[in-house]
Write a protein that holds these residues in place. Structure first.
Motif, short mmCIF file in Angstrom:
data_model
loop_
_atom_site.label_atom_id
_atom_site.label_comp_id
_atom_site.label_asym_id
_atom_site.label_seq_id
_atom_site.Cartn_x
_atom_site.Cartn_y
_atom_site.Cartn_z
N VAL A 262 0.83 -1.21 0.00
CA VAL A 262 0.00 0.00 0.00
C VAL A 262 0.87 1.26 0.00
CG1 VAL A 262 -1.76 1.31 1.25
CG2 VAL A 262 -1.87 -1.19 1.17
N CYS A 263 1.68 1.40 1.04
CA CYS A 263 2.49 2.61 1.20
C CYS A 263 3.58 2.35 2.22
CB CYS A 263 1.62 3.78 1.63
SG CYS A 263 2.48 5.37 1.73
N ASP B 289 -1.20 6.47 -7.92
CA ASP B 289 -0.41 5.49 -8.67
C ASP B 289 -0.21 4.19 -7.89
OD1 ASP B 289 -0.20 7.56 -10.49
OD2 ASP B 289 1.81 8.15 -9.85
N PRO B 290 -1.29 3.52 -7.51
CA PRO B 290 -1.16 2.32 -6.71
C PRO B 290 -0.55 1.17 -7.51
CG PRO B 290 -3.41 2.54 -7.46
CD PRO B 290 -2.70 3.80 -7.88
N SER B 291 0.01 0.20 -6.82
CA SER B 291 0.51 -0.99 -7.49
C SER B 291 -0.68 -1.82 -7.97
CB SER B 291 1.38 -1.82 -6.54
OG SER B 291 0.59 -2.32 -5.47
N GLN B 292 -0.43 -2.64 -8.98
CA GLN B 292 -1.50 -3.45 -9.52
C GLN B 292 -2.02 -4.45 -8.48
OE1 GLN B 292 -0.49 -5.39 -13.18
NE2 GLN B 292 -0.21 -3.48 -14.32
N ARG C 166 -6.44 -6.19 -5.04
CA ARG C 166 -6.84 -6.72 -3.73
C ARG C 166 -8.00 -5.94 -3.13
NH1 ARG C 166 -4.84 -5.65 1.11
NH2 ARG C 166 -2.99 -4.55 0.37
N VAL C 167 -8.12 -4.65 -3.43
CA VAL C 167 -9.13 -3.82 -2.77
C VAL C 167 -10.23 -3.33 -3.70
CG1 VAL C 167 -7.42 -3.03 -1.09
CG2 VAL C 167 -7.86 -1.64 -3.12
N GLN C 168 -10.19 -3.73 -4.98
CA GLN C 168 -11.13 -3.12 -5.94
C GLN C 168 -12.58 -3.40 -5.61
OE1 GLN C 168 -10.89 -4.62 -9.96
NE2 GLN C 168 -10.12 -6.61 -9.29
N ASN C 169 -12.88 -4.47 -4.88
CA ASN C 169 -14.27 -4.78 -4.52
C ASN C 169 -14.51 -4.67 -3.02
OD1 ASN C 169 -15.09 -5.44 -7.23
ND2 ASN C 169 -14.02 -7.41 -7.01
N HIS C 170 -13.61 -3.99 -2.33
CA HIS C 170 -13.76 -3.87 -0.87
C HIS C 170 -14.64 -2.66 -0.54
CE1 HIS C 170 -12.81 -3.57 3.39
NE2 HIS C 170 -12.29 -4.78 3.31
N PRO D 2 -3.77 -12.19 -1.11
CA PRO D 2 -4.29 -11.80 0.20
C PRO D 2 -3.19 -11.30 1.12
CG PRO D 2 -4.18 -14.19 0.02
CD PRO D 2 -3.86 -13.64 -1.35
N VAL D 3 -3.58 -10.37 2.00
CA VAL D 3 -2.64 -9.85 2.99
C VAL D 3 -2.33 -10.95 4.01
CG1 VAL D 3 -2.33 -8.14 4.82
CG2 VAL D 3 -3.47 -7.51 2.70
#
Length: 243
Positions: free
Chosen positions: A132-133, A172-175, A180-184, A203-204
């Motif tokens: 994430v960061c 500019d997030p990583s793919q 992982r979060v596009q449907n959260h 998964p984390v």
């Protein structure tokens, strides 16, 4: 610790919120993604709305002077969804008079409760998952125990609530992060261009082993403030009509 009164509160003296803020966080230019050749999505932002604050209950006249209030400090999703998909752990920095004043909460819900009598500033540091960061977000919140209107006895049933709202933006997030979060439900992500394919989400670590951090059924949820855009628009419309 003498108590002070320095927060923006609602007229009823029981709850309040600070102005909304947007915080933009990005990866360091020399991060490890270059070494691992992780691809980034240019000109795309991921937004995570959060709320953080304190809820303090007066324990009544029978309570000791040094333990007059029970309070909870927390960071939650603005819509009470689990933010553990983005936040790895939260560090709460309490007043030095507390035993072990630096508290680390490594699983959601990110909160801690204590008892005391004094108001002070609490440091809240959000540490994010590695994809994430690599920068942490440092926030500060003033614990408020006493309502603005102290003309009568303080209620033991109605707490003093002070919350702030922030929108954390990751440009500019990583793919892998995006996938992982596009449907959260706690994360706001834009639509990708047609035909663009993402890798399977990874998964984390240990996320499946931990209890979900939803706060929808939290015992204090009735006191949480609502920061929805619809409510804000209604407030603005009411203000314009009054003017």
């Amino acid at each position: 610790m003498p108590h002070t009164a320095a927060e923006t509160q609602a007229e009823d003296g029981g709850s309040g919120s600070k102005p909304q803020r947007i915080v933009k966080l990005g990866k360091s230019p020399d991060d490890s993604d270059k070494k691992s050749a992780t691809k980034r999505l240019k000109d795309i932002d991921i937004c995570v709305p959060i709320a953080y604050g304190t809820i303090a209950f007066y324990l009544g006249r029978k309570a000791s002077e040094s333990q007059s209030h029970k309070w909870t400090v927390y960071v939650r999703g603005a819509t009470n969804e689990d933010i553990g998909v983005v936040v790895k752990h939260v560090v709460f920095q309490l007043h030095p008079s507390f035993n072990n004043p630096t508290r680390i909460v490594d699983s959601p819900p990110f909160e801690l409760s204590e008892c005391g009598w004094g108001e002070f500033e609490i440091g809240i540091s959000l540490v994010f998952h590695s994809d994430v960061c690599d920068k942490q977000l440092d926030l500060f919140h003033h614990l408020k125990l006493y309502p603005e209107d102290e003309s009568g006895p303080q209620s033991t049933k109605k707490p003093v609530v002070v919350e702030s709202y922030n929108e954390i933006v990751f440009p500019d997030p990583s793919q892998c992060f995006f996938a992982r979060v596009q449907n959260h439900p706690a994360v706001l992500v834009p639509r990708l261009p047609a035909g663009f394919s993402l890798p399977a989400p990874v998964p984390v670590d240990q996320m499946n082993e931990k209890k979900r951090g939803d706060t929808k059924d939290h015992p204090l949820s009735q006191w949480f403030l609502n920061f929805s855009e619809a409510d804000e628009l209604l407030k603005l419309a009411a203000a314009r009509q009054q003017v």
